[in-house]
Scaffold this motif. Structure first.
Motif, mmCIF file in Angstrom:
data_model
loop_
_atom_site.group_PDB
_atom_site.id
_atom_site.type_symbol
_atom_site.label_atom_id
_atom_site.label_comp_id
_atom_site.label_asym_id
_atom_site.label_seq_id
_atom_site.Cartn_x
_atom_site.Cartn_y
_atom_site.Cartn_z
ATOM 1 N N TRP A 130 8.108 0.118 3.035
ATOM 2 C CA TRP A 130 7.728 -0.427 4.355
ATOM 3 C C TRP A 130 6.982 -1.752 4.229
ATOM 4 N N THR A 131 7.362 -2.564 3.258
ATOM 5 C CA THR A 131 6.662 -3.840 3.076
ATOM 6 C C THR A 131 7.149 -4.836 4.131
ATOM 7 N N SER A 132 6.281 -5.106 5.113
ATOM 8 C CA SER A 132 6.626 -6.065 6.175
ATOM 9 C C SER A 132 6.403 -7.488 5.660
ATOM 10 N N HIS A 133 6.976 -8.460 6.353
ATOM 11 C CA HIS A 133 6.755 -9.888 6.061
ATOM 12 C C HIS A 133 7.084 -10.235 4.609
ATOM 13 N N PHE A 154 0.839 -1.206 0.000
ATOM 14 C CA PHE A 154 0.000 0.000 0.000
ATOM 15 C C PHE A 154 0.878 1.262 0.000
ATOM 16 N N SER A 155 1.721 1.432 1.063
ATOM 17 C CA SER A 155 2.462 2.688 1.245
ATOM 18 C C SER A 155 3.475 2.905 0.129
ATOM 19 N N GLU A 156 3.695 4.181 -0.165
ATOM 20 C CA GLU A 156 4.716 4.570 -1.145
ATOM 21 C C GLU A 156 5.555 5.683 -0.529
ATOM 22 N N ASN A 168 -1.982 7.023 14.572
ATOM 23 C CA ASN A 168 -2.989 7.389 15.572
ATOM 24 C C ASN A 168 -3.529 8.803 15.356
ATOM 25 N N GLU A 169 -2.699 9.681 14.756
ATOM 26 C CA GLU A 169 -3.219 11.024 14.452
ATOM 27 C C GLU A 169 -4.367 10.898 13.442
ATOM 28 N N ILE A 170 -4.159 10.041 12.451
ATOM 29 C CA ILE A 170 -5.205 9.857 11.432
ATOM 30 C C ILE A 170 -6.448 9.213 12.069
ATOM 31 N N ILE A 206 1.973 3.929 14.472
ATOM 32 C CA ILE A 206 2.112 4.374 13.075
ATOM 33 C C ILE A 206 1.403 3.418 12.108
ATOM 34 N N TYR A 207 1.669 2.088 12.271
ATOM 35 C CA TYR A 207 1.095 1.188 11.253
ATOM 36 C C TYR A 207 -0.415 1.050 11.427
ATOM 37 N N ALA A 208 -1.053 0.482 10.429
ATOM 38 C CA ALA A 208 -2.524 0.362 10.382
ATOM 39 C C ALA A 208 -3.191 1.738 10.379
ATOM 40 N N GLY A 233 1.680 7.861 2.392
ATOM 41 C CA GLY A 233 1.561 7.065 3.621
ATOM 42 C C GLY A 233 0.194 7.328 4.217
ATOM 43 N N SER A 234 0.117 8.340 5.094
ATOM 44 C CA SER A 234 -1.190 8.712 5.660
ATOM 45 C C SER A 234 -2.141 9.127 4.550
ATOM 46 N N ASP A 235 -1.600 9.869 3.594
ATOM 47 C CA ASP A 235 -2.430 10.285 2.458
ATOM 48 C C ASP A 235 -2.310 9.219 1.366
HETATM 49 C C1 LIG Z 1 6.003 -1.429 11.803
HETATM 50 C C2 LIG Z 1 5.414 -0.924 10.515
HETATM 51 C C3 LIG Z 1 5.034 -1.819 9.528
HETATM 52 C C4 LIG Z 1 4.501 -1.362 8.318
HETATM 53 N N1 LIG Z 1 4.188 -2.279 7.345
HETATM 54 C C5 LIG Z 1 3.660 -1.857 6.174
HETATM 55 C C6 LIG Z 1 3.345 -2.802 5.138
HETATM 56 O O1 LIG Z 1 3.552 -4.012 5.289
HETATM 57 N N2 LIG Z 1 2.843 -2.338 3.979
HETATM 58 C C7 LIG Z 1 2.587 -1.011 3.765
HETATM 59 O O2 LIG Z 1 2.062 -0.669 2.713
HETATM 60 N N3 LIG Z 1 2.906 -0.077 4.717
HETATM 61 C C8 LIG Z 1 3.443 -0.474 5.909
HETATM 62 N N4 LIG Z 1 3.783 0.454 6.880
HETATM 63 C C9 LIG Z 1 3.686 1.881 6.551
HETATM 64 C C10 LIG Z 1 2.578 2.617 7.268
HETATM 65 O O3 LIG Z 1 1.330 2.294 6.744
HETATM 66 C C11 LIG Z 1 2.883 4.123 7.133
HETATM 67 O O4 LIG Z 1 4.091 4.356 7.837
HETATM 68 C C12 LIG Z 1 1.787 4.983 7.705
HETATM 69 O O5 LIG Z 1 0.645 4.930 6.900
HETATM 70 C C13 LIG Z 1 2.238 6.460 7.832
HETATM 71 O O6 LIG Z 1 2.740 6.931 6.625
HETATM 72 P P1 LIG Z 1 4.179 7.654 6.538
HETATM 73 O O7 LIG Z 1 5.172 6.788 7.233
HETATM 74 O O8 LIG Z 1 4.416 7.995 5.116
HETATM 75 O O9 LIG Z 1 4.029 8.970 7.415
HETATM 76 P P2 LIG Z 1 3.355 10.351 6.957
HETATM 77 O O10 LIG Z 1 2.063 10.071 6.286
HETATM 78 O O11 LIG Z 1 4.366 11.151 6.218
HETATM 79 O O12 LIG Z 1 3.058 11.021 8.354
HETATM 80 C C14 LIG Z 1 4.078 11.641 9.148
HETATM 81 C C15 LIG Z 1 3.420 12.141 10.429
HETATM 82 O O13 LIG Z 1 2.424 13.137 10.123
HETATM 83 C C16 LIG Z 1 1.164 12.772 10.681
HETATM 84 N N5 LIG Z 1 0.076 13.175 9.774
HETATM 85 C C17 LIG Z 1 0.022 12.958 8.443
HETATM 86 N N6 LIG Z 1 -1.134 13.438 7.935
HETATM 87 C C18 LIG Z 1 -1.832 13.967 8.976
HETATM 88 C C19 LIG Z 1 -3.109 14.605 9.103
HETATM 89 N N7 LIG Z 1 -3.915 14.785 8.040
HETATM 90 N N8 LIG Z 1 -3.507 15.002 10.339
HETATM 91 C C20 LIG Z 1 -2.713 14.810 11.421
HETATM 92 N N9 LIG Z 1 -1.485 14.219 11.362
HETATM 93 C C21 LIG Z 1 -1.051 13.799 10.157
HETATM 94 C C22 LIG Z 1 1.216 11.264 10.811
HETATM 95 O O14 LIG Z 1 0.337 10.798 11.814
HETATM 96 C C23 LIG Z 1 2.685 11.037 11.189
HETATM 97 O O15 LIG Z 1 2.866 11.231 12.570
HETATM 98 C C24 LIG Z 1 4.315 0.028 8.101
HETATM 99 C C25 LIG Z 1 4.690 0.938 9.103
HETATM 100 C C26 LIG Z 1 5.241 0.474 10.295
HETATM 101 C C27 LIG Z 1 5.640 1.469 11.338
#
Ligand SMILES: Cc1cc2nc3c(=O)[nH]c(=O)nc-3n(C[C@H](O)[C@H](O)[C@H](O)COP(=O)(O)OP(=O)(O)OC[C@H]3O[C@@H](n4cnc5c(N)ncnc54)[C@H](O)[C@@H]3O)c2cc1C
Length: 383
Positions: free
Chosen positions: A157-160, A126-128, A365-367, A360-362, A132-134
């Protein structure tokens, strides 16, 4: 309200308890990231599957027992109490499996039984780097042909990934459509030419994640789940299942608390302030248990978890961190040298850092708080 288990659930609980007592390995299995650990965990999963316990709430035709969500929760409570090994096929079992049951074609659902025996291991694309959040900003392209899709892009961030055989990925198949609409949910076999995982070396020298490069990866159109352009809805189903995973049972947190407290030297453990804090954590875990019971009751009636999954996710992830922070503060400098056998971790510090990652994952928590604010409290959308 009667919170006691029915006679049927009690006899199911006894069956599970007895089976686990007779079968849980006496020594911990090797780490799942090693060849040996993977083989040992897979062997364990196959035993669970043969006993009909790999996913008791899955329909019988997909390898489950057709029981309800409450039975699954009873199973996981027993599983945690017995100190059974970490589940290997988590992403199949908890994320893509339930998604295929909801959205998959009959052909796609044929993939389900191998998730339970761990003949197939799934990972999530999913993530790129810039999504991430967006998540809806994702840019991996899927060019749609007559009967296949050609995929180009990068995930992160591809786990497993290490032993994965399949990826469930989001790709943009219609760049002209509004950003949530032009996305498709695609199942990609890892041995397709053009799929490349590059492990990300972490500070602690582990490499639990990878970058995933997809170069001219061609998969049949029949691997699209839920129809072309409908991937956002399908992905929301996956993420809701991830947030409300029944691996995060109250029994798990009771165990974390018990094990963390056991690490505190006895003299300090008997201090009245320490006992007060432990009591408060216990109360919080019980409150969390009641919240999960409410969700389970709704799910058992056929309702979907919805924004409640976000509330649960914030609660369990932050509660676990606070319990571990408390244990670390009690141990002070001794925390460096006392390595406890906490579930799923080699020591307290590792467990603590993993718990921070769960914020952060899933979906961070901010989101989740944004979701709760908008969909539960009805506050205006964030800009
Ligand atoms: C242990 C672990 C395993 C993971 N495994 C996978 C996986 O297997 N496959 C996969 O696809 N992804 C995986 N991820 C990625 C994960 O889904 C992303 O890290 C997550 O969605 C956040 O995206 P980002 O890291 O790009 O942070 P960003 O989106 O850049 O966010 C940075 C910070 O800004 C905050 N923020 C961003 N937007 C907002 C908003 N609108 N309002 C308030 N705060 C905001 C966020 O909460 C965060 O604190 C994993 C992450 C972790 C930590």
């Amino acid at each position: 309200m009667d919170l006691r288990l029915s006679g049927e659930l009690l006899s199911f609980r006894d069956e599970v308890r007895t089976w686990l007592r007779d079968n849980v390995p006496e020594r911990p299995l090797a780490p799942v990231t090693t060849e040996r650990g993977f083989a040992e965990h897979r062997e364990w999963e196959r035993r669970l599957a043969a006993a009909g316990l790999a996913a008791v709430h899955w329909p019988v035709e997909h390898g489950g027992r057709g029981l309800d969500a409450l039975s699954a929760s009873v199973f996981y409570d027993e599983y945690v109490r017995a100190g059974a090994p970490d589940r290997l096929g988590r992403l199949g079992l908890g994320l893509v499996g339930p998604t295929l049951m909801e959205w998959g074609t009959p052909r796609q659902r044929e993939l389900l039984p191998a998730m339970l025996t761990c003949d197939d291991i799934w990972c999530q694309g999913f993530s790129e780097p810039d999504a991430g959040s967006d998540l809806a900003s994702l840019r991996t392209r899927g060019e749609v042909g007559t009967d296949s899709i050609r995929i180009n892009g990068q995930k992160v961030w591809t786990s497993h990934f290490r032993f994965a055989t399949w990826i469930f990925a989001l790709v943009r198949t219609d760049p002209e459509a509004p950003k949530h609409r032009g996305i498709s949910y695609v199942l990609i076999p890892c041995d397709t030419p053009g799929v490349e995982f590059r492990p990300i070396r972490q500070m602690n020298d582990d490499a639990e994640f990878a970058e995933l490069f997809l170069t001219d990866v061609e998969v049949p159109l029949e691997n699209v789940v839920g129809g072309l352009g409908n991937g956002w809805k399908v992905a929301m189903s996956t993420l809701t299942h991830e947030r409300s995973s029944n691996l995060n049972t109250a029994a798990h947190f009771h165990r974390v608390l018990r094990d963390a407290v056991a690490l505190i030297p006895e003299a300090r453990r008997n201090d009245s302030l320490v006992r007060y804090e432990v009591g408060r954590f216990h109360e919080e875990i019980e409150a969390y248990r009641f919240m999960t019971l409410r969700t389970l009751t709704e799910v058992s009636k056929g309702e979907k978890p919805g924004p409640q999954a976000s509330m649960g996710k914030v609660w369990w992830s932050e509660l676990q961190t606070r319990i571990l922070e408390f244990a670390l503060s009690m141990l002070a400098s001794e925390a460096e040298v006392r390595s406890g056998g906490l579930p799923g971790a080699t020591n307290l510090f590792k467990h603590y850092w993993m718990s921070r990652a769960s914020h952060i994952y899933a979906g961070s928590n901010e989101i989740q708080r944004n979701i709760i604010a908008e969909r539960v409290l009805g506050l205006p959308r964030s800009a």
